[in-house]
Design a protein around this motif. Structure first.
Motif, PDB file in Angstrom:
ATOM      1  N   ASP A 105     -20.461 -85.853 -58.405  1.00  0.00           N
ATOM      2  CA  ASP A 105     -19.785 -84.935 -57.490  1.00  0.00           C
ATOM      3  C   ASP A 105     -18.574 -85.608 -56.830  1.00  0.00           C
ATOM      4  O   ASP A 105     -17.515 -84.988 -56.673  1.00  0.00           O
ATOM      5  CB  ASP A 105     -20.773 -84.459 -56.423  1.00  0.00           C
ATOM      6  N   VAL A 108     -15.620 -85.692 -59.288  1.00  0.00           N
ATOM      7  CA  VAL A 108     -14.947 -84.398 -59.414  1.00  0.00           C
ATOM      8  C   VAL A 108     -14.006 -84.171 -58.235  1.00  0.00           C
ATOM      9  O   VAL A 108     -12.864 -83.729 -58.401  1.00  0.00           O
ATOM     10  CB  VAL A 108     -15.977 -83.255 -59.516  1.00  0.00           C
ATOM     11  N   GLU A 109     -14.471 -84.477 -57.017  1.00  0.00           N
ATOM     12  CA  GLU A 109     -13.633 -84.278 -55.836  1.00  0.00           C
ATOM     13  C   GLU A 109     -12.439 -85.224 -55.837  1.00  0.00           C
ATOM     14  O   GLU A 109     -11.305 -84.814 -55.547  1.00  0.00           O
ATOM     15  CB  GLU A 109     -14.446 -84.466 -54.560  1.00  0.00           C
ATOM     16  N   LYS A 111     -11.046 -86.915 -58.409  1.00  0.00           N
ATOM     17  CA  LYS A 111     -10.117 -86.657 -59.521  1.00  0.00           C
ATOM     18  C   LYS A 111      -9.374 -85.343 -59.332  1.00  0.00           C
ATOM     19  O   LYS A 111      -8.285 -85.147 -59.879  1.00  0.00           O
ATOM     20  CB  LYS A 111     -10.879 -86.628 -60.849  1.00  0.00           C
ATOM     21  N   THR A 113     -10.142 -82.378 -60.455  1.00  0.00           N
ATOM     22  CA  THR A 113     -10.106 -81.588 -61.681  1.00  0.00           C
ATOM     23  C   THR A 113     -11.518 -81.304 -62.168  1.00  0.00           C
ATOM     24  O   THR A 113     -12.448 -82.050 -61.845  1.00  0.00           O
ATOM     25  CB  THR A 113      -9.337 -82.332 -62.797  1.00  0.00           C
ATOM     26  N   ARG A 114     -11.661 -80.232 -62.925  1.00  0.00           N
ATOM     27  CA  ARG A 114     -12.919 -79.923 -63.602  1.00  0.00           C
ATOM     28  C   ARG A 114     -12.742 -80.000 -65.116  1.00  0.00           C
ATOM     29  O   ARG A 114     -13.504 -79.429 -65.875  1.00  0.00           O
ATOM     30  CB  ARG A 114     -13.446 -78.554 -63.168  1.00  0.00           C
ATOM     31  N   VAL A 119     -13.072 -86.105 -66.124  1.00  0.00           N
ATOM     32  CA  VAL A 119     -14.239 -86.434 -65.309  1.00  0.00           C
ATOM     33  C   VAL A 119     -15.158 -87.408 -66.040  1.00  0.00           C
ATOM     34  O   VAL A 119     -15.601 -88.424 -65.486  1.00  0.00           O
ATOM     35  CB  VAL A 119     -15.007 -85.157 -64.915  1.00  0.00           C
ATOM     36  N   CYS A 151     -22.139 -80.470 -69.079  1.00  0.00           N
ATOM     37  CA  CYS A 151     -21.102 -79.673 -68.437  1.00  0.00           C
ATOM     38  C   CYS A 151     -21.142 -78.266 -69.017  1.00  0.00           C
ATOM     39  O   CYS A 151     -21.434 -78.078 -70.193  1.00  0.00           O
ATOM     40  CB  CYS A 151     -19.721 -80.296 -68.595  1.00  0.00           C
ATOM     41  N   THR A 159     -12.498 -75.272 -66.796  1.00  0.00           N
ATOM     42  CA  THR A 159     -13.199 -75.276 -65.504  1.00  0.00           C
ATOM     43  C   THR A 159     -14.684 -75.491 -65.760  1.00  0.00           C
ATOM     44  O   THR A 159     -15.445 -74.553 -65.987  1.00  0.00           O
ATOM     45  CB  THR A 159     -12.972 -73.955 -64.744  1.00  0.00           C
ATOM     46  N   TYR A 161     -18.529 -77.305 -64.884  1.00  0.00           N
ATOM     47  CA  TYR A 161     -19.455 -77.682 -63.818  1.00  0.00           C
ATOM     48  C   TYR A 161     -20.424 -78.691 -64.407  1.00  0.00           C
ATOM     49  O   TYR A 161     -20.976 -78.480 -65.488  1.00  0.00           O
ATOM     50  CB  TYR A 161     -20.154 -76.444 -63.253  1.00  0.00           C
ATOM     51  N   SER A 299     -25.971 -78.533 -63.764  1.00  0.00           N
ATOM     52  CA  SER A 299     -24.658 -77.960 -64.067  1.00  0.00           C
ATOM     53  C   SER A 299     -24.679 -76.439 -63.963  1.00  0.00           C
ATOM     54  O   SER A 299     -23.745 -75.827 -63.422  1.00  0.00           O
ATOM     55  CB  SER A 299     -24.179 -78.397 -65.455  1.00  0.00           C
TER      56      SER A 299
END
Length: 356
Positions: A105, A108-109, A111, A113-114, A119, A151, A159, A161, A299
């Motif tokens: 987590d 992701v924050e 960087k 980006t998703r 990632v 993911c 995008t 997760y 995810s």
């Protein structure tokens, strides 16, 4: 720490070293990100407190207990003075996420980006730095590093997760963490799916068309060298399946370690049979752990939290036991496992708040 390591089994040694290495590498990553202004100070402090709490909590539920001073081999008193609530509440409050999920987590924050390639490249680079060395001088990975990364996305491959399989040592500890995730952390529909899988061995709902999921076994460089033949066999076996996206990601990331495309296990396919898995096949590996251990749950939970439209389009099944009853059973199981692990949670279960 030295006396503790000398006095205990090799397995406990590796676990203690894993906790130490994981925390300090994470601390450096967060501190560097704050210094470079890719993360603000308050968010950095929150991440450090959450990671410190869950790692010290893992020490508390280990058998035998690993004390905070046996984990924090550098600047123990500094951490104790700076975060006194963490040291107190690691003995009374539960974490809400495993360490590797917190790391994922944060990446992701930071960087911003998703994009899966960006990632996972950062994740694998950090994983490579977390290997620990046993008393014979051999690198042996890190117990807190998850074995599988997942993911998923909904009609948008840019995008994604992300999720990680549950990482901890010991089957009682693992079951306790899965129950924590079900009772506190995951989206209620994913928690329900896990409960339905446990109780009925069936799916709880159907996703709308367009949900896709990729999963990988993750290996640091040392573990990849150790598992080289196994990895090559896995890649050769998967060549006959349609997995263009996942294969490309794995090839790009290999200089940092190895990501090996992984099919969903039997349990994931029972819970989520309508998802487009990449890679996939008609035969699925038997579930080695219980429902909820796999990275897909994390995810997919994040995906549902992100898009209420998907939640509204779920086609839910009906069972004799309601979601409330099933989740209450999970809650009672959590209390039972905490008692077996000699964790004193008092009259009711409380969860650590890293914002305090």
């Amino acid at each position: 720490m030295v006396n503790f390591v000398e006095a205990n089994t090799r397995q406990v040694q590796i676990f203690a070293k894993s906790e130490t290495q994981f925390f300090y590498k994470f601390l450096h990553f967060i501190a560097t990100s704050v210094r470079e202004r890719r993360l603000n100070g308050d968010r950095g402090r929150a991440y450090i407190k959450e990671m410190l709490h869950v790692i010290l909590f893992y020490g508390q539920i280990n058998l035998p207990i690993i004390k905070p001073e046996e984990i924090l081999t550098e600047n123990f008193q500094t951490f104790l003075q700076k975060y006194p609530d963490v040291f107190q509440e690691c003995k009374t409050h539960l974490p809400t996420r495993p360490p590797y999920t917190v790391l994922l987590d944060a990446i992701v924050e930071i960087k911003g980006t998703r994009n899966a390639e960006d990632v996972l490249r950062c994740l694998l680079d950090l994983t490579d730095k977390m290997d620990v060395t046993n008393d014979e001088g051999k690198q042996c990975g890190n117990v807190l590093v998850s074995t599988v990364i997942s993911c998923c996305n909904f009609n948008d491959v840019t995008t994604n997760y992300f999720g990680a399989s549950v990482s901890c040592m010991g089957w009682k500890q693992r079951k306790a963490m899965i129950n924590i995730l079900c009772c506190k952390t995951w989206h209620k529909d994913i928690s329900w799916a896990v409960c339905v899988g446990n109780t009925y061995n069936e799916k709880a709902f159907t996703f709308p068309a367009g949900v896709c999921s990729m999963a990988f076994n993750i290996y640091s460089s040392a573990k990849a060298t150790e598992q080289k033949q196994r990895i090559e066999r896995a890649k050769a076996r998967l060549q006959r399946f349609q997995m263009i996206r996942s294969r490309n990601i794995a090839n790009i990331l290999e200089p940092f370690g190895t990501l090996v495309p992984r099919e969903p296990c039997k349990y994931c396919f029972i819970m989520f049979p309508d998802i487009c898995f990449d890679p996939s096949s008609h035969s699925h590996n038997a579930g080695k752990w219980e429902y909820g251990n796999c990275a897909e749950c994390e995810s997919l939970s994040q995906l549902l939290y992100s898009d209420e439209n998907i939640v509204q389009r779920l086609k839910r099944e009906t069972f004799t036991k309601t979601p409330e009853v099933l989740l209450n059973e999970k809650y009672n199981q959590l209390k039972e496992y905490l008692e077996k692990l000699n964790f004193n949670f008092g009259n009711r279960i409380l969860y650590y708040n890293n914002q305090a």
